[in-house]
Design a protein around this motif. Structure first.
Motif, PDB file in Angstrom:
ATOM      1  N   GLY A  21       0.806  -1.207   0.000  1.00 55.79           N
ATOM      2  CA  GLY A  21       0.000   0.000   0.000  1.00 55.79           C
ATOM      3  C   GLY A  21       0.841   1.260   0.000  1.00 55.79           C
ATOM      4  N   PRO A  22       0.189   2.431   0.123  1.00 57.33           N
ATOM      5  CA  PRO A  22       0.919   3.705   0.142  1.00 57.33           C
ATOM      6  C   PRO A  22       1.856   3.772   1.351  1.00 57.33           C
ATOM      7  N   THR A  23       3.060   4.274   1.106  1.00 55.69           N
ATOM      8  CA  THR A  23       4.063   4.349   2.178  1.00 55.69           C
ATOM      9  C   THR A  23       4.265   5.772   2.682  1.00 55.69           C
ATOM     10  N   HIS A 372      -8.159  -1.655  -3.013  1.00 59.91           N
ATOM     11  CA  HIS A 372      -7.236  -2.777  -2.819  1.00 59.91           C
ATOM     12  C   HIS A 372      -5.839  -2.251  -2.489  1.00 59.91           C
ATOM     13  N   TRP A 373      -5.431  -1.232  -3.222  1.00 61.38           N
ATOM     14  CA  TRP A 373      -4.080  -0.664  -3.017  1.00 61.38           C
ATOM     15  C   TRP A 373      -3.984   0.020  -1.651  1.00 61.38           C
ATOM     16  N   LEU A 374      -5.016   0.823  -1.314  1.00 62.77           N
ATOM     17  CA  LEU A 374      -4.983   1.566  -0.054  1.00 62.77           C
ATOM     18  C   LEU A 374      -4.970   0.642   1.155  1.00 62.77           C
ATOM     19  N   PHE A 375      -5.784  -0.418   1.095  1.00 68.58           N
ATOM     20  CA  PHE A 375      -5.950  -1.270   2.262  1.00 68.58           C
ATOM     21  C   PHE A 375      -5.083  -2.527   2.230  1.00 68.58           C
ATOM     22  N   SER A 376      -4.053  -2.510   1.366  1.00 66.78           N
ATOM     23  CA  SER A 376      -3.125  -3.640   1.363  1.00 66.78           C
ATOM     24  C   SER A 376      -1.961  -3.408   2.311  1.00 66.78           C
ATOM     25  N   GLY A 377      -1.877  -2.196   2.857  1.00 69.20           N
ATOM     26  CA  GLY A 377      -0.798  -1.886   3.782  1.00 69.20           C
ATOM     27  C   GLY A 377      -1.291  -1.750   5.199  1.00 69.20           C
ATOM     28  N   LYS A 378      -0.769  -0.728   5.887  1.00 68.27           N
ATOM     29  CA  LYS A 378      -1.095  -0.554   7.299  1.00 68.27           C
ATOM     30  C   LYS A 378      -2.534  -0.089   7.521  1.00 68.27           C
TER      31      LYS A 378
END
Length: 612
Positions: A21-23, A372-378
């Motif tokens: 996700g976004p870092t 999907h991209w936003l909630f694939s990280g923290k």
């Protein structure tokens, strides 16, 4: 580690997996802006979708609200009308207008309101079809969409028979009727309410919709009231009217019966052979349909001398209202502007529908990829926090969202993509949907108070308390709530295995069953014996099929093993989305393993009970 050897990372080592996700904060903000933009495209498509259905089916929806003294026919007409215009607000507004104008009794309007509650959920069911590309996403989306249907169907099955039976015993209304009648008496002691505020969602989506088409809702509303009936004049002023003998020779023509254009009169004389009594609501629609045409309506005063007062005190008497109705309502198109106006109602509506579907697909694709991209990280922590939201607080959230949007179908359709990705669980989608149901009723009550007619307020309160009673019956007790979850989960299961399930479901529930029920009801009105036999045969056949299906039929379509496999896949996908698999301790893993080893038979029986 040996010096000079490259450093390696075990991909299975907990806490060491790469975040996709976004870092950065900028990336996170940009992602959410992208989601908002994608939702705007999606909502523009949803707005255009509703307007395209109004263009194609609005006239049919407006003209079917007649002679509805059968509760089953009224229920099914409510479903069909709402499906035709893709808006429960429009169909309930028509019903409120009919009740307020005295064209429909409150008792007969209650089943129609219940039917509109069922019909409004077709929109988010259509939206769920956009996830047919991914089996798990479709399963979650279709379950989330149909949880609304399951609640409405169970509420109707509980409350409508009670209302009908008690009405048959005492002659006027049931519990819902009498409670809301008492509340209406209390409310009508106040002052007239102001106008309902514009929906912010419509403010940002309507400009895009109006580029393609603008609909004239007053054509639909006027059609719902029916054509004004001509009243023969006994005597007229010969100085300004044609002799009645001349007019009577033309009565064989249906066009003459409805009235004729003013320029067709002999010389400067009017055809005063018939007059038309127009109620306050219809007169208001006449004025909004065509201001120039409205000015050409000829009042009866000064033309007709007998009967002296052909209309009620609150009605207006016109000589040429029949001609006005034919020209500006029956022959008038629903589409009044936009790029698609030259194509007419049918073709313009079809092209608008195609554009709306493209916008919906584009919006769904973009919002799905971005979420999907936003909630694939923290950001997974946000999902976990959302699932812990109190159910009754979630209900208030759904109510508030609908009060702002002024459309329950918009709210539930906008939430469906989030449910498809596992960001909203089915258990949280249910209270959000129930809150949206209450919210759309509050909007109708405000509208009814603006009209400030007793029967209009009465039926709006019936709509509200139908949903309140349904919630009180089916939600607070977990055992009762499980029936709703079970129905939606089972439908999602079949959608996961058979991608055509949502399409078949829409056709059967929202088109085929209402059409057959209306046909049987009409047949019973003409032949009670024949209609009763066919109706009884259908009911017996349905009961027999249900028993066979629950015992063995469902397993012929989908085996027990495959049901358990699909349920397990969905559970794994949900855990992965929430990041739960990364947080499970070794003790929990060993406990789960032991449970699995000791309780395979129990799990299988539970799955059977839930899934069949």
């Amino acid at each position: 580690m040996v010096d000079g050897e490259p450093t390696t990372r075990d991909p299975e080592e907990p806490g060491k997996a790469e975040e996709k996700g976004p870092t950065t904060t900028l990336g996170l903000v940009g992602g959410f802006i992208g989601v908002c933009g994608s939702l705007w495209i999606f909502l523009c498509g949803l707005q255009l979708l509703g307007e395209s259905f109004k263009a194609m089916g609005g006239k049919g929806a407006g003209s079917i609200f007649s002679g509805l003294d059968n509760p089953i026919a009224g229920l099914m007409v409510g479903v069909l009308a709402t499906v035709l215009v893709q808006s429960s607000s429009t169909s309930t507004s028509i019903v409120v207008g009919l009740v307020g104008a005295g064209q429909l009794s409150v008792e007969n309007a209650i089943p129609i309101i219940m039917g509109s509650n069922i019909g409004t959920s077709v929109t988010n069911t259509i939206v769920s079809m956009g996830f047919a590309g991914d089996r798990v996403d479709l399963q979650r989306a279709f379950s989330a969409a149909t949880v609304h249907d399951c609640f409405n169907l169970l509420s109707v099955m509980t409350l409508l028979p009670l209302e009908v039976i008690i009405q048959a015993i005492q002659g006027q209304g049931g519990p819902l009727f009498w409670l809301t009648d008492w509340l209406t008496i209390l409310l009508m002691g106040g002052e007239q309410s102001g106008e309902v505020f514009d929906s912010p969602i419509k403010l940002i989506t309507k400009p895009v919709q109006e580029i393609f088409l603008k609909n004239n809702k007053y054509v639909i509303y006027a059609l719902s009231l029916g054509a004004p009936a001509p009243i023969p004049a006994e005597a007229v002023d010969a100085a300004v009217c044609e002799p009645l003998a001349n007019a009577s020779r033309r009565l064989g023509s249906p066009r003459a019966l409805l009235g004729r254009r003013l320029e067709e009169a002999s010389g400067d004389l009017q055809d005063c052979s018939s007059v038309f009594c127009i109620g306050e609501d219809m007169d208001g629609y006449f004025k909004k349909l065509s201001k120039s045409g409205y000015k050409k309506l000829v009042h009866c005063e000064g033309y007709v001398t007998a009967p002296a007062s052909p209309c009620a005190e609150a009605d207006k008497c016109y000589i040429n209202a029949g001609e006005y109705y034919q020209h500006h309502v029956q022959e008038h198109e629903v589409i009044k502007g936009g790029l698609l106006h030259p194509l007419g109602d049918t073709w313009g509506g079809l092209v608008a529908l195609a554009i709306a579907l493209l916008l919906l697909i584009l919006g769904l694709f973009m919002v799905t990829k971005l979420l999907h991209w936003l909630f694939s990280g923290k950001a997974k922590k946000c999902i976990v926090a959302a699932t812990k939201l109190n159910n009754y607080l979630a209900m208030l959230v759904g109510l508030g969202m609908t009060l702002v949007a002024q459309s329950s179908s918009v709210v539930t359709s906008a939430l469906t993509p989030f449910a498809a990705l596992g960001l909203i669980t089915l258990e949280k989608m249910l209270p959000l949907t129930l809150g949206a149901n209450i919210g759309t009723c509050c909007t109708a009550i405000i509208a009814a108070l603006t009209v400030f007619k007793f029967n209009a307020v009465h039926i709006a309160l019936c709509h509200l308390f139908f949903n309140i009673f349904g919630i009180l019956i089916w939600y607070p007790v977990p055992f009762m709530r499980s029936f709703i979850i079970f129905g939606a989960t089972t439908l999602g299961l079949y959608a996961s295995e058979f991608r055509a399930t949502p399409l078949i479901y829409v056709f059967v529930v929202f088109i085929a069953i209402p059409s057959v029920a209306i046909g049987v009801s009409t047949l019973m009105d003409r032949s009670l014996v024949l209609g009763g036999l066919i109706g009884a045969a259908i009911v017996v056949g349905f009961i027999a099929f249900s028993i066979w299906w629950s015992k063995a039929g469902c397993y012929r379509l989908l085996s027990k093993e495959r049901r358990i496999e699909i349920a397990s896949e969905l559970k794994d996908a949900d855990r992965k989305m929430r990041g739960v698999d990364e947080e499970v301790s070794e003790d929990e893993d060993s406990t789960d393993t032991a449970d699995d080893e000791d309780g395979d038979d129990e799990d299988e029986s539970d799955a059977d009970r839930r899934m069949c």
